[in-house]
Design an enzyme around this catalytic site. Structure first.
Site, PDB file in Angstrom:
ATOM      1  N   ARG A  96      89.745  63.019 129.516  1.00 11.45           N
ATOM      2  CA  ARG A  96      90.785  62.373 130.183  1.00 11.45           C
ATOM      3  C   ARG A  96      90.333  61.719 131.641  1.00 11.45           C
ATOM      4  NH1 ARG A  96      93.285  66.844 129.831  1.00 11.45           N
ATOM      5  NH2 ARG A  96      94.529  66.915 127.892  1.00 11.45           N
TER       6      ARG A  96
ATOM      7  N   LYS B 119      85.782  73.731 131.633  1.00 11.26           N
ATOM      8  CA  LYS B 119      86.053  72.160 132.232  1.00 11.26           C
ATOM      9  C   LYS B 119      84.574  71.829 132.674  1.00 11.26           C
ATOM     10  CE  LYS B 119      88.839  70.619 131.909  1.00 11.26           C
ATOM     11  NZ  LYS B 119      89.218  70.021 130.467  1.00 11.26           N
ATOM     12  N   THR B 120      83.581  72.147 132.017  1.00 13.63           N
ATOM     13  CA  THR B 120      82.089  71.688 132.196  1.00 13.63           C
ATOM     14  C   THR B 120      81.495  71.265 131.200  1.00 13.63           C
ATOM     15  OG1 THR B 120      81.185  73.962 131.676  1.00 13.63           O
ATOM     16  CG2 THR B 120      81.740  73.740 134.032  1.00 13.63           C
TER      17      THR B 120
ATOM     18  N   LYS C 166      90.089  65.282 125.383  1.00  9.53           N
ATOM     19  CA  LYS C 166      88.898  65.212 126.188  1.00  9.53           C
ATOM     20  C   LYS C 166      88.421  64.094 126.793  1.00  9.53           C
ATOM     21  CE  LYS C 166      88.441  69.711 124.828  1.00  9.53           C
ATOM     22  NZ  LYS C 166      88.328  70.916 125.570  1.00  9.53           N
TER      23      LYS C 166
ATOM     24  N   THR D  65      82.902  72.200 125.433  1.00  9.33           N
ATOM     25  CA  THR D  65      83.202  71.644 123.929  1.00  9.33           C
ATOM     26  C   THR D  65      82.409  70.783 123.337  1.00  9.33           C
ATOM     27  OG1 THR D  65      85.545  72.220 124.637  1.00  9.33           O
ATOM     28  CG2 THR D  65      85.221  70.600 122.596  1.00  9.33           C
TER      29      THR D  65
END
Length: 889
Positions: free
Chosen positions: A842, A621-622, A840, A625
């Site tokens: 969100r 979550k940084t 992604k 991706t």
């Protein structure tokens, strides 16, 4: 107070002389009584009994020797609880502090080698002389359980401050000291050790060493007959003292007829190793009058470490010995066993069983070469098979081929079936569950075709190799379990296929005897609880060096040690090994191309060029991706194939996939092309905070570059919580974010698990330090996640420079901001964009103020430590970190 003193003086003056003398006499009598009771009681409690294992046999013979004094040990401090005391009642960490002269000094390396062989933790420091001591305590707990000085003079000559500091530590925490004195041409022939009632007499030649049977130090070392002959070198030091605190451990005679000055003609035996019982200053010590070149010093050193640490750093007396004889039926004519050799093999096995319970030679056979020798040797083959039930048997390859050359498992299995058919026809047992590959091929580095064929044909459960993790140094050989097969470390014993005649032994026959009598072979048994020795058929024909070696070894071990040697079948031996060393069950895969031997026994169809050169490690979550997508846009960068289970992430180094092996890992990367621009990378965001990923990655990819992305840890925690809610995690749906992050220790387990996944990855400094333990800071790039989100092209410029790419791509031209998505996407022809999926970017509600305040305080110290770490690494602080540091002032 002054008035009391004055009145006391007047009272003393008024006492009659007779009364004063009587009081003085009573005081002296009580002092003598207390001293005698203390010394006698301690001696009775700690002196070895006549039936103890430590020198029991020698004690009965030498108990009347006036040169040998009984032990009087200062009692160790008893600790029943309090600050710094662990559950075992100890106040020190099981770590040895070793002061060496330099990192290259021979004695220092020998000390470290023994500690490493015993798997004892240690820390080396260059002897400070008059410099500063390392920190000795941590929160009322001692950091070291033993101190060793390569040069005892560096301890003796410490400045007053550091000497007092170290001595107080040793007294307070019950820590002993081992020291060595190695004389040189500048050493005084006789001198007193500064500050001690101990004299040193140096530069002597000694002979006929003997072990003091009364020494309380002895555990593995056995006292008994003297060791005749000169000791190595003429630079020995002996010790002299009239103080009761010193007790000899080893004694010897001078080589010349001259007596040592001031010790008299009657001092036939001179102490070359002494034990300080602690009666002088409360510190127990062991002092050696030379280095560790003399094998008996190594043996006593092991006992000294055990004694001074209260057996915390101690080797047990149990030893397990297995002798494999490889290449049965294999060998050139003239090197194989004949009938007398086979009879001698059986006779020696029976003889060894009287000393080593259950001793059985373990025979590895290749059936293709049966009856391939001379007529006499063929008769030896027949006789050996007639004794088939007397030995243990294990399969080699049918044609003695190296398994890694077989790329097809079916062909490999066919070879094994031929050997199994031969075994069945000749009554050789096929259920031992043990096998060895010729030249250790396919065992490590792992050739999965071998493991699968072994299990399918033979039901193999155990094998052994000398190659894991590397052949040398031998003390680092370890075991592991892979694909349900236990792999045990195997040792060499100085016998190879060409060593068949005693007189032709390389270097001279004396070299073989030195290996056995206190040399490498003896030390292997001393320092390893389990030893599997590799020998060959040719070592048991001709001069039968194999029989000579192991008969001599067992005799030497029993003469000089209290070790209890026995033999177990391989499957039971593996169970024993991993019960002793459970942490070794999991392998640590190395890069096969970093070791020439490994590369030689690795399939030619495999290449290390298939390994990635870049790891994007997270945390989750940084923005990892998004970075994965941007990297994939570069023509020279190639990512791994996607996984059916974890999509773009392989998740190899941190989970169960690691146990599938490096062959499985390499299959996720394409075969390299002929161009030098191939640069493979993989992204697995949960590597960052894994406790095992850094070590595993560094072992396999030591030269890889590492990229991590850091955002505000509070934002990362909140994003993970929202991610779990979006994936219908029932815990995240049930509890608010504030409830999750503030849950107490008594909260439900599933709630605590979610809390950890929210909070723990944000301990950035702790996790980065773990990666820096295995990678140099120049290999690690820390990215500002906020900048990656707002200025990705600039970040990609920084990354291309970090990777040293020759082909520089202008990301300003191939990235475009998508206002609908709210982040940057790949720009395609015609102005279209290719963005990440719906999951992604969100959007969700802002974090509540209470949680923001809680997390700002929670991560305060973590963020401060991160800033210090980045400063040491020479990397800029992310913008979010600078903002957080402002709020901490």
């Amino acid at each position: 107070m002054l008035g009391c003193v004055t009145r006391l003086r007047r009272l003393v003056r008024l006492l009659p002389l007779q009364t004063s003398l009587l009081l003085l006499f009573l005081f002296c009598a009580i002092s003598v009584f207390v001293s005698a009771y203390f010394l006698y009681g301690v001696k009775r409690e700690l002196e070895p009994s006549g039936g103890s294992t430590s020198g029991a046999e020698g004690a009965s013979a030498d108990s009347d020797d006036p040169r040998v004094t009984p032990s009087r040990l200062l009692p160790l401090r008893s600790v029943s609880g309090g600050p710094g005391v662990d559950s075992g009642g100890t106040r020190t960490d099981p770590v040895v502090l070793v002061f060496v002269e330099s990192q290259y000094s021979q004695l220092g390396q020998e000390i470290v080698a023994i500690l490493e062989s015993g798997r004892f933790r240690y820390r080396t420091e260059i002897s400070p002389g008059k410099g500063d001591m390392p920190t000795l305590t941590d929160k009322e707990r001692g950091r070291f359980t033993l101190v060793i000085y390569e040069n005892i003079l560096k301890y003796v000559n410490l400045d007053a401050w550091n000497r007092e500091l170290l001595d107080k530590y040793c007294v307070e925490y019950g820590v002993g000291i081992i020291g060595f004195f190695k004389a040189n041409e500048n050493s005084l022939l006789s001198a007193q050790l500064k500050g001690f009632p101990l004299f040193l007499h140096s530069n002597l030649g000694l002979k006929d060493c003997t072990v003091n049977p009364k020494s309380p130090l002895l555990f593995i070392t056995r006292s008994g007959q003297p060791l005749p002959g000169p000791l190595p070198g003429d630079d020995w030091t002996v010790f002299q003292s009239n103080h009761s605190t010193y007790e000899p451990v080893l004694l010897a005679k001078t080589q010349s007829a001259e007596s040592v000055p001031s010790m008299g003609q009657n001092a036939a035996l001179l102490p070359s190793v002494v034990q300080d019982l602690g009666l002088h200053d409360g510190i127990q010590r062991v002092l050696f009058g030379n280095n560790l070149v003399f094998w008996l010093h190594k043996l006593v050193f092991v006992d000294a470490v055990a004694f001074l640490t209260g057996k915390r750093l101690s080797l047990s007396l149990e030893r397990y010995l297995l002798v494999d004889i490889d290449d049965i039926f294999v060998g050139k004519e003239g090197t194989r066993m004949k009938v007398p050799d086979v009879k001698a093999l059986l006779d020696t096995q029976r003889e060894l069983r009287t000393h080593v319970p259950n001793f059985t030679f373990n025979l590895g056979f290749s059936g293709k070469f049966f009856h391939a020798g001379s007529d006499e040797e063929d008769l030896g083959d027949d006789l050996l098979l007639s004794y088939v039930k007397e030995f243990w048997w294990f399969p080699h390859m049918w044609s003695h081929m190296q398994p890694h050359l077989f790329h097809n498992q079916s062909v490999l299995a066919e070879q094994m079936l031929l050997n199994k058919k031969f075994a069945t026809e000749h009554g050789i047992p096929t259920n031992m569950g043990y096998a060895v590959a010729p030249h250790h091929s396919g065992v490590y580095p792992v050739h999965m075709q071998l493991y699968d064929a072994w299990k399918k044909v033979w039901g193999i459960k155990v094998t052994s190799t000398e190659e894991y993790p590397h052949l040398k140094p031998a003390r680092f050989r370890r075991g592991f379990i892979h694909s349900s097969i236990s792999v045990l470390p195997r040792q060499t014993c100085g016998l190879f296929t060409h060593t068949i005649f005693y007189k032709d032994y390389p270097g001279s026959p004396n070299e073989l005897d030195k290996l056995i009598n206190g040399g490498e072979l003896f030390l292997t048994v001393l320092l390893n609880p389990i030893s599997i020795f590799m020998t060959h058929l040719s070592n048991y024909g001709n001069d039968r060096l194999g029989l000579y070696t192991f008969k001599s070894l067992v005799k030497f071990v029993q003469t000089w040690s209290n070790l209890k040697v026995q033999t177990l079948p391989p499957v039971q031996l593996a169970q024993k090994y991993f019960s002793l060393f459970p942490s070794e069950r999991d392998p640590l895969w190395q890069d096969p191309c970093e070791d020439k031997r490994h590369k030689d026994i690795w399939s030619k169809e495999k290449t290390c060029d298939r390994f990635p050169k870049l790891l994007v490690i997270g945390p989750q979550k940084t923005g990892t991706t998004a970075l994965y997508l941007f990297l994939g846009m570069h023509p020279d960068l190639t990512s791994n194939y996607p996984s059916k289970e974890t999509f773009e992430e392989i998740q190899f180094f941190n989970g169960h996939n690691y146990h599938r092996g490096i062959d499985w890992y390499m299959e996720y990367f394409p075969l390299p092309s002929n161009t030098s621009s191939d640069y493979y990378f993989e992204k697995s965001a949960n590597y960052f905070d894994s406790e095992v990923a850094a070590q595993r990655a560094a072992a396999l990819l030591p030269k890889a570059k590492i990229i991590t992305i850091l955002i505000n840890p509070a934002d990362r925690a909140y994003s993970w919580y929202q991610h779990q809610r979006a994936h219908d995690d029932p815990v995240a749906l049930k509890y608010s974010f504030h409830d999750v992050i503030t849950a107490g220790h008594d909260a439900p387990v599933k709630l605590r698990v979610l809390q950890n996944r929210c909070l723990v990855p944000g301990w950035y400094a702790i996790h980065l330090e773990r990666w820096l333990n295995y990678y140099h800071s120049s290999q690690l790039l820390v990215l500002d996640g906020q900048m990656l989100k707002t200025e990705p092209a600039s970040v990609m410029d920084k990354i291309q420079k970090f990777l040293g790419l020759a082909n520089i791509v202008n990301y300003h031209k191939i990235l475009a901001f998508d206002p609908k998505k709210g982040f940057w996407c790949q720009l395609l022809e015609g102005g279209k964009t290719k963005c990440l999926g719906k999951s992604k970017g969100r959007r969700y509600s802002d974090m509540d103020p209470e949680s923001q305040a809680f997390l700002r305080e929670y991560y305060r110290d973590h963020n401060i430590e991160l800033s210090k770490l980045l400063y040491r690494m020479g990397q800029p602080l992310p913008s979010w970190l600078r903002e957080e540091l402002v709020h901490t002032r």
